[in-house]
Enzyme design. Structure first.
Site, mmCIF file in Angstrom:
data_model
loop_
_atom_site.group_PDB
_atom_site.id
_atom_site.type_symbol
_atom_site.label_atom_id
_atom_site.label_comp_id
_atom_site.label_asym_id
_atom_site.label_seq_id
_atom_site.Cartn_x
_atom_site.Cartn_y
_atom_site.Cartn_z
ATOM 1 N N GLY A 128 48.754 6.284 3.847
ATOM 2 C CA GLY A 128 48.954 6.772 5.206
ATOM 3 C C GLY A 128 49.447 8.196 5.260
ATOM 4 C CG ASN A 130 45.839 10.067 8.032
ATOM 5 O OD1 ASN A 130 46.336 9.061 7.540
ATOM 6 N ND2 ASN A 130 45.368 10.099 9.266
ATOM 7 C CB SER A 131 48.945 11.221 10.981
ATOM 8 O OG SER A 131 49.085 9.819 10.830
ATOM 9 N N GLY A 132 51.844 12.087 10.691
ATOM 10 C CA GLY A 132 53.239 11.699 10.836
ATOM 11 C C GLY A 132 54.099 11.968 9.622
ATOM 12 C CB ILE A 133 56.854 9.964 8.153
ATOM 13 C CG1 ILE A 133 57.697 9.905 9.424
ATOM 14 C CG2 ILE A 133 57.774 10.018 6.937
ATOM 15 C CD1 ILE A 133 58.449 8.608 9.582
ATOM 16 C CB SER A 257 61.981 0.163 10.139
ATOM 17 O OG SER A 257 62.585 0.289 11.411
ATOM 18 C CE1 TYR A 290 56.747 -0.943 12.016
ATOM 19 C CE2 TYR A 290 58.938 -1.155 12.971
ATOM 20 C CZ TYR A 290 58.019 -0.441 12.231
ATOM 21 O OH TYR A 290 58.372 0.776 11.705
#
Length: 411
Positions: A128, A130-133, A257, A290
């Site tokens: 993951g 490619n974006s964000g964090i 999280s 989540y």
């Protein structure tokens, strides 16, 4: 004093000024040494003070370290278009003293943590990315010389992300590869493609996640949040564990999280319940799914560390930060609306990636794992997240689910 006079060291104005015939140089990684041209020898200690020094910080803006045709280190000033063998950082040397590890906090950025670090000998894999964090994590590693693999579901977006980093620094080594965590077949194919490159793997960041999507089953028959956040990463590590062992010391960082605290995975018998992890549509609540997946992340990280730390591979779980504006909540309009309102008070992506980067490179964490970090600081997770029996139970369940679909792995 007579000895200094005899050696020609008493006729300089400063104790740091070198005597005739001596030259100050530096190694590629910034340590200062001294060359005596008359006696044709080198030493780490200053010939007058006896002190050791190192260069402080990064090269000045516009400077770059390269190697000439003879294998010697040279320094290129791109702004003034000149080349020299003199390390410009030598103008800002500091004494070699024992320095306590710097304390970081929620305001620290990933680039601050990596300041002065040379990661050119490291291979980093980020899901993951490619974006964000994930993107900021990848960018931070790449801008400090690491070879970075972006393992992403959308190859087009991943390639664009890699190009953005390379536009920022033309020597950045970033590559996009297809890896869809919602497909165990795709995860296994990615692992085979990565192994075919015959690269080591020093840092594996399990970053990819989805948050509050509508109920959906993957092609493997699992609820998508559970598979993307946990089971896909579980299989990925199983497929690459031999590469991690050969690359030791290696580190795995699992992005979890604080929401892991607000759920439970156990049935009435105290066992991890698959019906809770991958519920039917009528029992599905996206936020709870989540939370459960994030609890799985910590349990997985702890058990992974227990199993692989004897082989030089450590694992830690991290919380990237409270109230961070990313695209992960795009599946639920209410979450998007709330995060839009809170955006002025949220962390930046650079700050959000700091804890991941810290756990991946901090010297003081070498050989240490099975821990949970928030704001670059070790903290206590929930009671269930620390339960070794729950971690072992989840591992065995995950192993069985994966084996039923793609085959069994020796771990």
């Amino acid at each position: 004093m007579s000895a200094l006079r005899y050696a020609g060291m008493d006729d300089t104005d400063s104790e740091d000024e070198l005597p005739p015939g001596w030259e100050e140089r530096s190694t590629k990684d910034g340590w200062v040494y001294y060359a005596n041209h008359e006696e044709m020898k080198t030493q780490w200690e200053h010939p007058k003070t006896g002190k050791k020094k190192r260069c402080a910080g990064d090269l000045p803006y516009g400077w770059e370290q390269e190697t000439d045709e003879k294998g010697q280190t040279i320094y290129v000033d791109h702004i003034n278009k000149r080349t020299t063998y003199f390390d410009p950082r030598q103008a800002f040397t500091v004494e070699d003293v024992v320095v306590k590890p710097k304390r970081y906090d929620g305001n620290t950025s990933a680039l601050e943590i990596l300041q002065g670090r040379d990661l050119s000998d490291r291979v980093v894999l980020i899901t993951g990315g490619n974006s964000g964090i994930g993107f900021e994590t990848a960018r931070s590693f790449a801008l400090h010389g690491a070879r970075v693999i972006l393992a992403c579901r959308n190859l087009s977006r991943a390639s664009k992300a890699a190009n953005l980093i390379q536009q920022e620094w033309h020597k950045a080594r970033v590559e996009a590869m297809m890896c869809n965590l919602a497909s165990l077949r795709s995860v296994r194919e990615f692992a085979e493609s990565f192994k075919a490159k015959e690269l080591p793997l020093h840092i594996l960041v399990c970053n990819a996640a989805v948050c509050t999507p509508p109920w959906n089953l993957t092609e493997d028959g699992f609820e998508s949040t559970f598979q993307i956040c946990h089971l896909g990463h579980f299989l990925l590590v199983q497929c690459l564990q031999d590469v991690l062992r050969r690359s030791a010391p290696a580190r795995v960082v699992v992005v979890s999280s604080e929401s892991h605290r607000f759920t439970n995975l156990l049935d009435s018998c105290g066992k991890v319940d698959l019906a809770l992890l991958s519920p039917p549509k009528e029992e599905y609540w996206s936020m709870l799914a989540y939370n459960r997946a994030k609890l799985c992340n910590i349990l997985f990280s702890n058990e992974l560390h227990r199993r692989l730390s004897p082989h030089g591979v450590t694992s830690n779980a991290v919380h990237p930060g409270n109230m961070m504006y990313t695209s992960i909540h795009r599946s639920w309009w209410l979450m998007t609306f709330l995060f839009t309102l809170a955006r002025p008070f949220t962390k930046s992506m650079q700050q959000g990636s700091a804890t991941t980067v810290y756990c991946a490179v901090a010297p003081e964490l070498e050989g240490s794992g099975g821990m949970y970090f928030n704001n670059c600081f070790r903290c206590q997770p929930s009671i269930q997240a620390e339960d070794p029996s729950s971690a072992a139970n989840l591992w065995e369940l995950s192993e069985r689910l994966v084996a039923e679909r793609v085959g069994r792995f020796a771990f």
